[in-house]
Design a protein around this motif. Structure first.
Motif, short mmCIF file in Angstrom:
data_model
loop_
_atom_site.label_atom_id
_atom_site.label_comp_id
_atom_site.label_asym_id
_atom_site.label_seq_id
_atom_site.Cartn_x
_atom_site.Cartn_y
_atom_site.Cartn_z
N ILE A 29 0.84 -1.20 0.00
CA ILE A 29 0.00 0.00 0.00
C ILE A 29 0.88 1.24 0.00
O ILE A 29 0.63 2.21 -0.74
N GLY A 30 1.95 1.23 0.80
CA GLY A 30 2.89 2.34 0.81
C GLY A 30 3.53 2.54 -0.56
O GLY A 30 3.72 3.68 -1.02
N ARG A 31 3.88 1.44 -1.21
CA ARG A 31 4.48 1.52 -2.55
C ARG A 31 3.53 2.22 -3.52
O ARG A 31 3.94 3.09 -4.31
N SER A 90 7.29 7.67 5.65
CA SER A 90 8.58 8.34 5.44
C SER A 90 9.48 7.41 4.64
O SER A 90 9.78 6.29 5.09
N VAL A 91 9.89 7.87 3.46
CA VAL A 91 10.71 7.05 2.57
C VAL A 91 11.98 7.83 2.20
O VAL A 91 11.89 8.95 1.71
N MET A 92 13.13 7.19 2.44
CA MET A 92 14.41 7.79 2.09
C MET A 92 14.99 7.06 0.88
O MET A 92 14.85 5.83 0.76
N TYR A 93 15.67 7.82 0.01
CA TYR A 93 16.26 7.27 -1.20
C TYR A 93 17.75 7.62 -1.26
O TYR A 93 18.20 8.56 -0.58
N PRO A 94 18.52 6.87 -2.08
CA PRO A 94 19.96 7.17 -2.20
C PRO A 94 20.20 8.63 -2.55
O PRO A 94 19.47 9.23 -3.34
N ASP A 236 12.02 0.59 -3.73
CA ASP A 236 11.02 1.39 -3.00
C ASP A 236 11.65 2.28 -1.95
O ASP A 236 10.94 3.07 -1.31
N GLY A 237 12.97 2.16 -1.71
CA GLY A 237 13.64 2.98 -0.72
C GLY A 237 13.55 2.40 0.68
O GLY A 237 13.02 1.31 0.90
N ARG A 238 14.10 3.15 1.63
CA ARG A 238 14.01 2.77 3.05
C ARG A 238 12.70 3.37 3.57
O ARG A 238 12.60 4.56 3.78
#
Length: 258
Positions: A29-31, A90-94, A236-238
């Motif tokens: 769902i978050g994705r 909350s999603v973190m990416y490179p 999808d990130g952290r």
């Protein structure tokens, strides 16, 4: 409201099958949420390296996600609730951090060098930015949804910082009527307390995986570390879901909680 906090001001709960089931229900769902154009336009910040996602994950008022109940040792610790807001996603990416829109050079340096350390509920408003108490939370519960490596922008906490920040707010607000609190400028109080935290409280990176959970005292200073070279995460990130309900207690009870 959780009481009898450990001296560090946070609790990491080990892997639990019920917590894992919740994360597995929430992750797809978050994705989907992070791929919605309107959500991306609203919440994708820092040159695409942070999806802020406030209230973006459609969890139920009792914390259930996709029909899966919020259960396990963390849920037992907070007790049943029927007033929970939709979770932050909350999603973190490179590459995090990169400057956020509106960041001054000093604000970006603080994000990069001090993990954007903050206490939830103290909002920065106006020009120049001044801090006011706008939300009073009972606790902050973090539930990881994707399996990333430890260097993938983990949560950062300053152990024991809740003692310093709580006392600073007691000194600033404790003898004032609660009706006055929204108008009281807490900027100088907050900056001085945060400086004291940096001098005296150890900084720790809190790495968690799906099935684990972390519970923070509402006064705890916390933030997000930069993405380290070599860190890995799925495409999808952290991704972490955060629940942080506003308290039902009076201001004075909340302010002086143990």
């Amino acid at each position: 409201m959780v009481t009898d906090w450990p001296d560090a001001g946070y609790i990491v709960f080990p892997w639990d099958a019920q917590t894992y089931a919740w994360s597995q229900a929430a992750a797809p769902i978050g994705r989907q949420v992070t791929q919605q154009p309107d959500m991306r336009a609203l919440w994708l910040q820092c040159d695409g390296t942070w999806f802020v996602g406030v209230d973006a994950l459609p969890s139920a008022p009792d914390g259930a996600m996709g029909g899966v109940p919020l259960a396990g040792p963390a849920a037992d610790r907070i007790g049943p609730r029927e007033d929970l807001h939709p979770a932050q996603l909350s999603v973190m990416y490179p590459g995090y951090p990169r400057p956020r829109a509106g960041d001054s050079d000093a604000a970006f340096r603080f994000r990069r060098d001090r993990d954007a350390a903050h206490m939830d509920g103290l909002w920065a408003e106006g020009t120049p930015k001044r801090r006011f108490l706008r939300e009073r939370h009972d606790w902050i519960l973090g539930l990881p949804l994707t399996d990333a490596s430890p260097g993938a922008s983990p949560l950062v906490v300053w152990a024991g910082s809740h003692h310093i920040l709580q006392q600073a707010l007691i000194d600033a607000l404790g003898n004032r009527p609660e009706t006055d609190w929204p108008q009281i400028d807490l900027t100088d109080t907050y900056v001085a307390a945060r400086r004291q935290v940096f001098e005296h409280c150890p900084r720790s990176e809190v790495f968690t995986r799906p099935g684990e959970a972390v519970l923070l005292n509402p006064f705890l200073l916390h933030g997000v570390a930069p993405w380290q070279d070599g860190a890995t995460a799925p495409k999808d990130g952290r991704m972490i879901a955060y629940l942080r309900p506003e308290t039902m207690e009076s201001g004075q009870v909340w302010l002086r909680q143990k």
